[in-house]
Scaffold this motif. Sequence first.
Motif, PDB file in Angstrom:
ATOM      1  N   SER A   2       0.709  -1.195  -0.032  1.00 52.83           N
ATOM      2  CA  SER A   2      -0.143   0.059  -0.023  1.00 52.83           C
ATOM      3  C   SER A   2       0.866   1.243   0.175  1.00 52.83           C
ATOM      4  N   ARG A   3       0.479   2.321  -0.765  1.00 52.48           N
ATOM      5  CA  ARG A   3       1.143   3.414  -0.669  1.00 52.48           C
ATOM      6  C   ARG A   3       0.240   4.344   0.189  1.00 52.48           C
ATOM      7  N   TYR A   4       0.276   4.251   1.586  1.00 51.57           N
ATOM      8  CA  TYR A   4      -0.641   4.824   2.528  1.00 51.57           C
ATOM      9  C   TYR A   4      -0.443   6.237   2.452  1.00 51.57           C
ATOM     10  N   GLU A   5       0.905   6.758   2.135  1.00 49.36           N
ATOM     11  CA  GLU A   5       1.039   8.230   2.096  1.00 49.36           C
ATOM     12  C   GLU A   5      -0.021   8.904   0.988  1.00 49.36           C
ATOM     13  N   SER A   6       0.053   8.076  -0.272  1.00 50.08           N
ATOM     14  CA  SER A   6      -0.611   8.950  -1.309  1.00 50.08           C
ATOM     15  C   SER A   6      -1.939   8.770  -1.075  1.00 50.08           C
ATOM     16  N   ILE A   7      -2.537   7.620  -1.044  1.00 46.64           N
ATOM     17  CA  ILE A   7      -3.888   7.460  -0.377  1.00 46.64           C
ATOM     18  C   ILE A   7      -4.476   8.400   0.509  1.00 46.64           C
ATOM     19  N   ASP A   8      -3.702   8.642   1.856  1.00 42.97           N
ATOM     20  CA  ASP A   8      -4.246   9.643   2.670  1.00 42.97           C
ATOM     21  C   ASP A   8      -4.213  11.024   2.364  1.00 42.97           C
ATOM     22  N   THR A   9      -3.236  11.281   1.328  1.00 46.35           N
ATOM     23  CA  THR A   9      -3.127  12.472   0.741  1.00 46.35           C
ATOM     24  C   THR A   9      -4.203  12.928  -0.191  1.00 46.35           C
ATOM     25  N   ILE A  10      -4.792  12.032  -1.083  1.00 48.88           N
ATOM     26  CA  ILE A  10      -5.946  12.243  -1.629  1.00 48.88           C
ATOM     27  C   ILE A  10      -7.081  12.335  -0.754  1.00 48.88           C
ATOM     28  N   ILE A  11      -7.342  11.440  -0.058  1.00 51.22           N
ATOM     29  CA  ILE A  11      -8.637  11.317   0.466  1.00 51.22           C
ATOM     30  C   ILE A  11      -8.857  12.782   1.548  1.00 51.22           C
ATOM     31  N   GLN A  12      -7.840  12.963   2.340  1.00 48.44           N
ATOM     32  CA  GLN A  12      -7.919  14.037   3.172  1.00 48.44           C
ATOM     33  C   GLN A  12      -8.035  15.490   2.299  1.00 48.44           C
ATOM     34  N   THR A  13      -7.395  15.480   1.313  1.00 54.26           N
ATOM     35  CA  THR A  13      -7.473  16.704   0.339  1.00 54.26           C
ATOM     36  C   THR A  13      -8.830  16.849  -0.071  1.00 54.26           C
ATOM     37  N   GLY A  26       2.831   6.607 -13.891  1.00 53.10           N
ATOM     38  CA  GLY A  26       3.695   5.463 -13.620  1.00 53.10           C
ATOM     39  C   GLY A  26       3.657   4.492 -14.760  1.00 53.10           C
ATOM     40  N   VAL A  27       4.428   3.702 -14.740  1.00 51.21           N
ATOM     41  CA  VAL A  27       4.550   2.623 -15.690  1.00 51.21           C
ATOM     42  C   VAL A  27       3.714   1.520 -15.369  1.00 51.21           C
ATOM     43  N   ARG A  28       3.166   0.805 -16.335  1.00 50.16           N
ATOM     44  CA  ARG A  28       2.219  -0.455 -16.185  1.00 50.16           C
ATOM     45  C   ARG A  28       2.527  -1.300 -15.195  1.00 50.16           C
ATOM     46  N   GLY A  29       1.451  -1.614 -14.193  1.00 53.33           N
ATOM     47  CA  GLY A  29       2.032  -2.459 -13.234  1.00 53.33           C
ATOM     48  C   GLY A  29       2.395  -1.832 -12.000  1.00 53.33           C
ATOM     49  N   SER A  30       2.530  -0.495 -11.834  1.00 53.12           N
ATOM     50  CA  SER A  30       3.018   0.172 -10.736  1.00 53.12           C
ATOM     51  C   SER A  30       1.969   0.432  -9.608  1.00 53.12           C
ATOM     52  N   GLY A  31       0.643   0.053 -10.026  1.00 57.40           N
ATOM     53  CA  GLY A  31      -0.272   0.029  -9.011  1.00 57.40           C
ATOM     54  C   GLY A  31      -1.230   1.481  -9.227  1.00 57.40           C
ATOM     55  N   LYS A  32      -1.151   2.100 -10.020  1.00 55.27           N
ATOM     56  CA  LYS A  32      -2.115   3.326 -10.373  1.00 55.27           C
ATOM     57  C   LYS A  32      -3.455   3.016  -9.975  1.00 55.27           C
ATOM     58  N   THR A  33      -4.019   1.986 -10.851  1.00 59.69           N
ATOM     59  CA  THR A  33      -5.424   1.573 -11.046  1.00 59.69           C
ATOM     60  C   THR A  33      -5.745   1.244  -9.430  1.00 59.69           C
ATOM     61  N   VAL A  34      -4.767   0.257  -8.760  1.00 60.14           N
ATOM     62  CA  VAL A  34      -5.422  -0.088  -7.654  1.00 60.14           C
ATOM     63  C   VAL A  34      -5.466   0.864  -6.726  1.00 60.14           C
ATOM     64  N   LEU A  84       4.058   7.016  -9.180  1.00 60.05           N
ATOM     65  CA  LEU A  84       4.249   5.591  -8.525  1.00 60.05           C
ATOM     66  C   LEU A  84       5.358   5.130  -9.355  1.00 60.05           C
ATOM     67  N   GLU A  85       6.467   4.794  -8.450  1.00 58.98           N
ATOM     68  CA  GLU A  85       7.600   3.939  -9.039  1.00 58.98           C
ATOM     69  C   GLU A  85       7.314   2.491  -9.023  1.00 58.98           C
ATOM     70  N   PRO A  86       8.112   1.775  -9.727  1.00 57.01           N
ATOM     71  CA  PRO A  86       7.840   0.260  -9.955  1.00 57.01           C
ATOM     72  C   PRO A  86       8.164  -0.253  -8.524  1.00 57.01           C
ATOM     73  N   LEU A  87       7.673  -1.396  -8.086  1.00 58.05           N
ATOM     74  CA  LEU A  87       8.076  -1.788  -6.799  1.00 58.05           C
ATOM     75  C   LEU A  87       9.510  -2.485  -6.839  1.00 58.05           C
ATOM     76  N   SER A  88      10.392  -2.265  -5.604  1.00 59.24           N
ATOM     77  CA  SER A  88      11.670  -2.688  -5.649  1.00 59.24           C
ATOM     78  C   SER A  88      11.380  -4.320  -5.050  1.00 59.24           C
ATOM     79  N   LEU A  89      12.625  -4.740  -5.344  1.00 66.14           N
ATOM     80  CA  LEU A  89      12.630  -6.224  -4.641  1.00 66.14           C
ATOM     81  C   LEU A  89      12.505  -6.293  -3.337  1.00 66.14           C
ATOM     82  N   PHE A  90      13.188  -5.346  -2.578  1.00 63.30           N
ATOM     83  CA  PHE A  90      13.215  -5.277  -1.047  1.00 63.30           C
ATOM     84  C   PHE A  90      11.708  -5.208  -0.706  1.00 63.30           C
TER      85      PHE A  90
END
Length: 215
Positions: free
Chosen positions: A20-31, A46-54, A202-208
């Motif tokens: 989850s990108r909690y910070e991004s979700i919270d920013t949009i909802i609170q705004t 973001g690139v395909r598969g980076s989670g934009k639609t989700v 939204l950046e691609p997810l890292s392996l970490f």
Amino acid sequence: MADDNPFTLTFGKHPNEYISRYESIDTIIQTFNSRNPMSQAFLLEGVRGSGKTVLMTIVEQELAKLGDWIVVDLNSTRKLLEDMAARLESECRNAADMLKSGFNLSVAGFGVGINGGEKKLDDVAVIEEILSSAKKKGKKVLVTIDEVMPGQDMRHFASQFQIFLRKDYPVFLLMTGLYENICAVQNDPALTFLLRTPKITLEPLSLFQIARQYP
């Protein structure tokens, strides 16, 4: 047999494991929920598969839970204003006292019937009738467009959306797209409000990040 990959998902569907990108979700909802929002639109790129639609879907779901939001998803391959008019009317059918008695959007999307009579309205007029009613009843409208594409129809829609904002309608916009498409839409000289619209990348997810989700 190898375990199922919890990050494999159908396009736009919430996976079993979502970083989850909690910070991004919270920013949009609170705004969007603030009394005087600093912006009534956000762009997710973001690139395909980076989670934009989700991410967009989670924001929709969270706002819908609040009860004072009407959410309409537009199809980026259709005429956006016509699609918005039809989908708004459809959503408002399920909301008590949102539409005037006798309000009936025509099949072609060009007019409404008021109290049994025909009153010809274009798509913009239909939308404004509904947005005006939403404002009076303390409702907000979230419009989402997934995978936006630059073009004349997007230009027409965004220009009209800017007018809705100028008229102080309670309407909000969330759009996703690839870097190049968001850039093309945002840098259109005719669409100045999009140039000032906050953009979340939204950046691609890292392996970490992925490894941390596995037991």
